[in-house]
Structure formats: structure tokens, C-alpha cells
Design an enzyme around this catalytic site. Structure first.
Site, PDB file in Angstrom:
ATOM      1  N   SER A 189       0.883  -1.215  -0.219  1.00 40.58           N
ATOM      2  CA  SER A 189       0.021  -0.098   0.083  1.00 40.58           C
ATOM      3  C   SER A 189       0.710   1.268  -0.026  1.00 40.58           C
ATOM      4  CB  SER A 189      -0.999  -0.046   1.136  1.00 40.58           C
ATOM      5  OG  SER A 189      -0.175   0.285   2.510  1.00 40.58           O
ATOM      6  N   ASN A 190       2.169   1.285   0.166  1.00 43.11           N
ATOM      7  CA  ASN A 190       3.209   2.215   0.044  1.00 43.11           C
ATOM      8  C   ASN A 190       3.243   2.856  -1.441  1.00 43.11           C
ATOM      9  OD1 ASN A 190       5.190   0.837   2.571  1.00 43.11           O
ATOM     10  ND2 ASN A 190       3.350   2.189   3.110  1.00 43.11           N
ATOM     11  N   LEU A 191       3.294   1.854  -2.174  1.00 46.94           N
ATOM     12  CA  LEU A 191       4.040   2.014  -3.635  1.00 46.94           C
ATOM     13  C   LEU A 191       3.150   2.879  -4.516  1.00 46.94           C
ATOM     14  CD1 LEU A 191       5.199  -1.573  -4.030  1.00 46.94           C
ATOM     15  CD2 LEU A 191       6.774   0.292  -3.356  1.00 46.94           C
ATOM     16  N   GLN A 192       1.825   3.399  -3.966  1.00 43.55           N
ATOM     17  CA  GLN A 192       1.060   4.331  -4.607  1.00 43.55           C
ATOM     18  C   GLN A 192       1.744   5.785  -4.771  1.00 43.55           C
ATOM     19  OE1 GLN A 192      -0.380   6.208  -2.129  1.00 43.55           O
ATOM     20  NE2 GLN A 192      -2.406   7.096  -2.950  1.00 43.55           N
ATOM     21  N   ASP A 250       4.704  11.144  10.500  1.00 43.78           N
ATOM     22  CA  ASP A 250       3.309  11.083  10.325  1.00 43.78           C
ATOM     23  C   ASP A 250       2.543  11.075  11.411  1.00 43.78           C
ATOM     24  OD1 ASP A 250       4.366   8.727  11.479  1.00 43.78           O
ATOM     25  OD2 ASP A 250       3.441   7.278   9.934  1.00 43.78           O
ATOM     26  N   ASN A 251       3.134  11.629  12.506  1.00 44.83           N
ATOM     27  CA  ASN A 251       2.278  11.938  13.805  1.00 44.83           C
ATOM     28  C   ASN A 251       2.642  13.164  14.658  1.00 44.83           C
ATOM     29  OD1 ASN A 251       4.492  11.009  16.179  1.00 44.83           O
ATOM     30  ND2 ASN A 251       4.840   9.901  14.216  1.00 44.83           N
ATOM     31  N   CYS A 291       8.879  28.834  15.309  1.00 44.17           N
ATOM     32  CA  CYS A 291       9.297  27.373  15.340  1.00 44.17           C
ATOM     33  C   CYS A 291       7.908  26.538  15.203  1.00 44.17           C
ATOM     34  CB  CYS A 291       9.839  26.962  16.875  1.00 44.17           C
ATOM     35  SG  CYS A 291       8.955  27.010  18.285  1.00 44.17           S
ATOM     36  N   CYS A 308      -2.976   9.904   7.433  1.00 47.06           N
ATOM     37  CA  CYS A 308      -3.171   9.687   5.983  1.00 47.06           C
ATOM     38  C   CYS A 308      -3.841   8.178   5.707  1.00 47.06           C
ATOM     39  CB  CYS A 308      -1.876   9.820   5.122  1.00 47.06           C
ATOM     40  SG  CYS A 308      -1.267  11.374   4.928  1.00 47.06           S
ATOM     41  N   CYS A 365       6.360  31.873  23.194  1.00 45.29           N
ATOM     42  CA  CYS A 365       6.548  30.434  22.907  1.00 45.29           C
ATOM     43  C   CYS A 365       7.604  29.670  24.023  1.00 45.29           C
ATOM     44  CB  CYS A 365       7.226  30.399  21.438  1.00 45.29           C
ATOM     45  SG  CYS A 365       7.661  28.626  21.214  1.00 45.29           S
TER      46      CYS A 365
END
Lengths: 394, 91
Positions: A189-192, A250-251, A291, A308, A365
């Protein structure tokens, strides 16, 4: 009877101030001028960072051009072993009037034996001149920029959607060292979208698959693999020493962790994120601009933070965003153009629109408003539990 | 003519799939209220119970973060564009 050469050298060495490499190292950067008097080939093979070079044969005619005419400045001369430098120090002192001159005992040989840093100037091979010829033709890059790229160390967080195109193009551009952090294996499923991997490498660790692709494009690139997940226990060790970090994780917990660590270590981050048909891109350069926390003080709660995997993403989108990241990385390394600092670029693929938003430094900040020199050593690398922090936010 | 509010991917399902909604209002807050009256579900995604913005949602007027303007009281004019932007972590 005339003295022998050896006697002359011995006499001169006894009269010249000689200093130990350890002493030189501790004073580097404190206004001393370091002068290398070896031949050009010796200099090209490696020299002490920050040193000036005038071969001894050209000393009288060229030294002022190299170190300036201030006769009171502290000058330390070195050669291979300490002999030529003693003779050069004698010349500088007695013939040219430099008052504060010393020769480094043992030369660069002893310096290297002690394990001190040596800089090797990049000399492009004929193959490299050919490979990078289109860079060498661009004035903004040229030989100087290409040399910077070949000396640069870039860390890619994730060899996934964003990391794939970034890694391929940075490898092609000749970035000398590419670190890749990913604990995953290649899945169908990564290869897309993860174009660095291939069908026949399904099941292979992504760091290994990425290394094959990178070295297939450009054997000049050294790949450093980290088959692990970045967390509070390993982040300082992994990221220290890199010039630029490419964030394609991704997180949220890792994004906040990365921000805090890079602000403390003063490493710029080229950050992108993607979802559906939308992409975001910015460069977080500690203390020059905002930042990640100035932009997003807190992460969304888990139910409003779709990934995703759960929501899907246009396969081409990470290509578009990843290559914008790669472009920013090259600009940062060669020092060309206007980096995307203090600006957030949004790309909306369905409408084919780009929107630029201003990002300001938040004076309150909790991370980048602190002077890094005020950050206590014991705080470095110590982070709250980000998993819990993100889960509790909102 | 009104004010155009641009919605990110995560919020479009609560707005019938729209990526932009045109509403009336003299301030950013009023424009957002106009948005909530058309798409009630968006209110809890964007605002807290007292109507203030949730901390993880950024709102921009013509490219400027309203946190650095007058917040929800920032004035808007016909034809202005308001962008709602939550953080995204996909990679």
C-alpha cells in the site's frame, strides 16, 4: 666553518616560540591566525579548519594577502612536523616584523594523532564535474555550492511519502550524507506514492530499500540508516551533527519532539505535511524565525487529527510537497534565495492553488522564546511524555 | 459579495464537502458565526463552548494570523478571505 643545515634549524627552533597542538586547539576562534605553510598538494589533502594557506616558498610575497598586515596579531604557523613552520616563524618575525609568532610543535601530524579535526577540501573528480555540470553552470550554486552540498549532512525523518522524493532528489543533487530514520518495512500500500521503494522490495526495511535507491542514483552519497522510531530517548543522539532536518513524519508527538530538540540544538527543519489533496510547507529556522510551536501551540485531539492511513492522500501530493522540501534544503545549504522562513505555503491540489500565510514568532513560545544559552545542560534531551501530551491536548 | 471562508480537508465533511463558504459579517467572529449557522457541526470543531477559537485551530485573514491582529474582533470587509487551518501531521 659554516654551520650545517641541521645546526641552523636547531638554532632557529631554539629561538622560536613553539606551542603544543592542544594549546592551539584551545585558542582557535579566539582571534589567533593559523597559517599553514606546506605545499598546495599537502594542503589539499587536509588541513586544520579555519587555517590560512601560503606555501613557504611564497611566504614573503603572499603572507600579507593571506593574514593581513597587522604586525601585533597572534600568528601560529604549522607544517607537517614543525620544522618548516619554525623556519617560517623565524622569517615572519625577523624579516617581516610580525611580533607575536609561534610555531606549532609536531605539525599537523601530531594534530591528527591527537584526533583533532581536519578539513578536507572537496576536489571534484572528472566524473563529478560531469555529474554535477548543470549545477556548476548555475551561478547560485557553482563549485562553491556543489562543494557545500557534498559536505552537507541532511537527516530525513521517514522514508515514506514525503521522504521518498526528497531523498531521491537530494541524492541526485549530491548531498554528501543522507541519514534516514524509519522503523517500517515496505508494504504494497506504500507504493502508490513512496517512489523510493519498489515492488520487489516489499517486506524489506524501508531504510535498506532507500539506501539501494539512493546509491543506485549516486554512489557519492553516504547513507546512514536508523531503523528505529524517533523518541525522547534517542533524538538528541540521532539528530546532533546534521545541518538540516527534513520532517516528513506522520504523527504529532514526533513533530513536537523534533521541534523542541532542533530549537535547542539550533538545527533548521524543513517541514511538510499532507492530507487528502492539501499540503503544508514551511522552514523552521531556530531563532531566525518562528518554530513549529509558534505556528501550532498545541496539537489537535486525536479524533480531529486524521492520519493519511485513515483518510487517504493523493499519491502525487507527497511528490509535489517533498520536492518543494528538497528545494528548500538545497537553498539552505548553498545559501541561495529566500528560504520559506516565517511563511507557510499551502498547496491545494484540487483547485490548483497556492496560498502563502505569515507565521510570526510567538514572544511567549515556551520553547523558542528561551535563549538557548540559558538552557541548562541537564535539560538537553529531556522531554515530557509527548504521547500523553498530544492525547490530552484540546 | 461577503467574506470567503476557506476550509481545510478535515472540516469539509462538516460543510457538505465545500472547500469554501461565502458568509456575511463585519468581523472574523461574525463571519465564523455566519459559517456555523450554515453548517452547525463546524462550531464544535472550531470553537469552544464560549465561542472562542479552540487552541489548535489557526485562523488567518488575508495571510495574517488573527492572533496577531485583533483576534475574533478583527474587522473584515467584503471580498476578504478567511483561512481556517488546523495542524496536519500526515507524511
Amino acid at each position: 666553518m659554516s654551520p650545517t643545515g641541521a645546526e641552523v634549524i636547531r638554532k632557529i627552533r631554539s629561538e622560536v616560540e613553539e606551542v603544543d597542538p592542544a594549546d592551539v586547539k584551545s585558542h582557535l576562534g579566539n582571534g589567533i591566525v593559523l597559517l599553514d605553510v606546506r605545499e598546495s598538494e599537502e594542503w589539499d589533502a587536509g588541513h586544520i579548519p579555519g587555517a590560512k594557506h601560503v606555501a613557504r616558498g611564497f611566504l614573503e610575497s603572499r603572507v600579507e594577502g593571506a593574514i593581513g598586515s597587522d604586525r601585533s596579531q597572534r600568528v601560529v604557523i604549522y607544517c607537517a612536523s614543525g620544522q618548516r613552520s619554525a623556519l617560517a616563524a623565524n622569517t615572519l618575525k625577523h624579516l617581516l616584523g610580525y611580533e607575536n609568532v609561534a610555531s606549532m610543535n609536531g605539525g599537523i601530524t601530531l594534530w591528527k594523532d591527537r584526533g583533532y579535526e581536519v578539513e578536507k577540501p572537496v576536489v571534484l573528480t572528472p566524473q563529478q564535474r560531469d555529474r554535477y555540470s548543470r549545477h556548476l553552470l548555475v551561478p547560485e550554486i557553482g563549485l562553491e555550492g556543489q562543494t557545500k552540498l557534498l559536505n552537507a549532512k541532511v537527516l530525513l525523518l521517514g522514508a515514506g511519502g514525503l521522504g521518498s522524493p526528497t531523498a531521491l532528489y537530494l541524492a541526485a543533487a549530491g548531498v554528501g550524507t543522507l541519514g534516514v530514520v524509519d522503523d517500517d518495512e515496505v508494504d504494497l500500500s506504500n507504493l502508490q506514492r513512496q517512489v523510493i521503494h519498489t515492488t520487489d522490495r516489499i517486506g524489506t526495511p524501508k531504510v535498506d530499500s532507500a539506501e539501494i535507491a539512493i546509491n543506485g542514483i549516486n554512489p557519492d552519497v553516504k547513507v546512514v540508516k536508523y531503523k528505529t522510531r524517533l523518541d525522547a530517548s534517542n533524538i538528541m543522539e540521532i539528530i546532533e551533527g546534521y545541518d538540516v532536518i527534513v520532517d516528513g513524519v506522520d504523527n504529532f508527538p514526533t513533530r513536537y519532539l523534533l521541534n523542541d530538540a532542533t530549537v535547542r540544538l539550533d538545527i533548521p527543519v524543513v517541514s511538510a505535511s499532507i492530507l487528502g489533496f492539501d499540503g503544508q510547507l514551511s522552514v523552521f529556522k531556530p531563532h531566525d524565525g518562528p518554530c513549529y510551536r509558534c505556528l501550532y501551540p498545541v496539537p489537535p485531539p486525536a479524533e480531529l487529527a486524521p492520519s493519511c492511513g485513515a483518510n487517504g492522500v493523493l499519491g502525487v501530493l507527497p511528490g509535489t510537497m517533498g520536492l518543494l522540501q528538497a528545494t528548500e534544503v538545497v537553498k539552505l545549504i548553498v545559501g541561495a534565495g529566500e528560504p520559506l522562513v516565517g511563511r507557510l505555503l499551502l498547496y491545494e491540489a484540487l483547485g490548483a492553488t497556492f496560498t502563502e500565510l505569515k507565521v510570526r514568532r510567538d514572544p511567549e513560545c515556551p520553547i523558542c522564546s528561551i535563549d538557548p544559552s540559558e538552557i541548562d545542560e541537564s535539560q538537553m534531551g529531556v522531554f515530557p511524555d509527548y504521547e500523553a501530551f498530544c492525547a490530552a491536548a484540546g | 459579495m461577503g467574506v470567503t471562508v476557506k476550509l481545510p480537508t478535515q472540516l469539509r465533511d462538516a460543510a457538505g464537502g465545500s472547500s469554501a463558504v461565502t458568509v456575511e459579517g463585519g468581523t472574523v467572529g461574525e463571519a465564523l458565526n455566519g459559517l456555523y449557522s450554515e453548517h452547525a457541526e463546524l462550531r464544535e470543531r472550531i470553537a469552544d463552548g464560549d465561542g472562542s477559537l479552540r487552541r489548535f485551530v489557526n485562523v488567518y485573514l488575508k495571510g495574517e494570523d488573527i492572533r496577531f491582529l485583533d483576534g475574533l474582533d478583527t474587522e473584515v470587509a467584503d471580498g476578504d478571505e478567511v483561512t481556517i487551518l488546523p495542524a496536519v501531521a500526515g507524511g
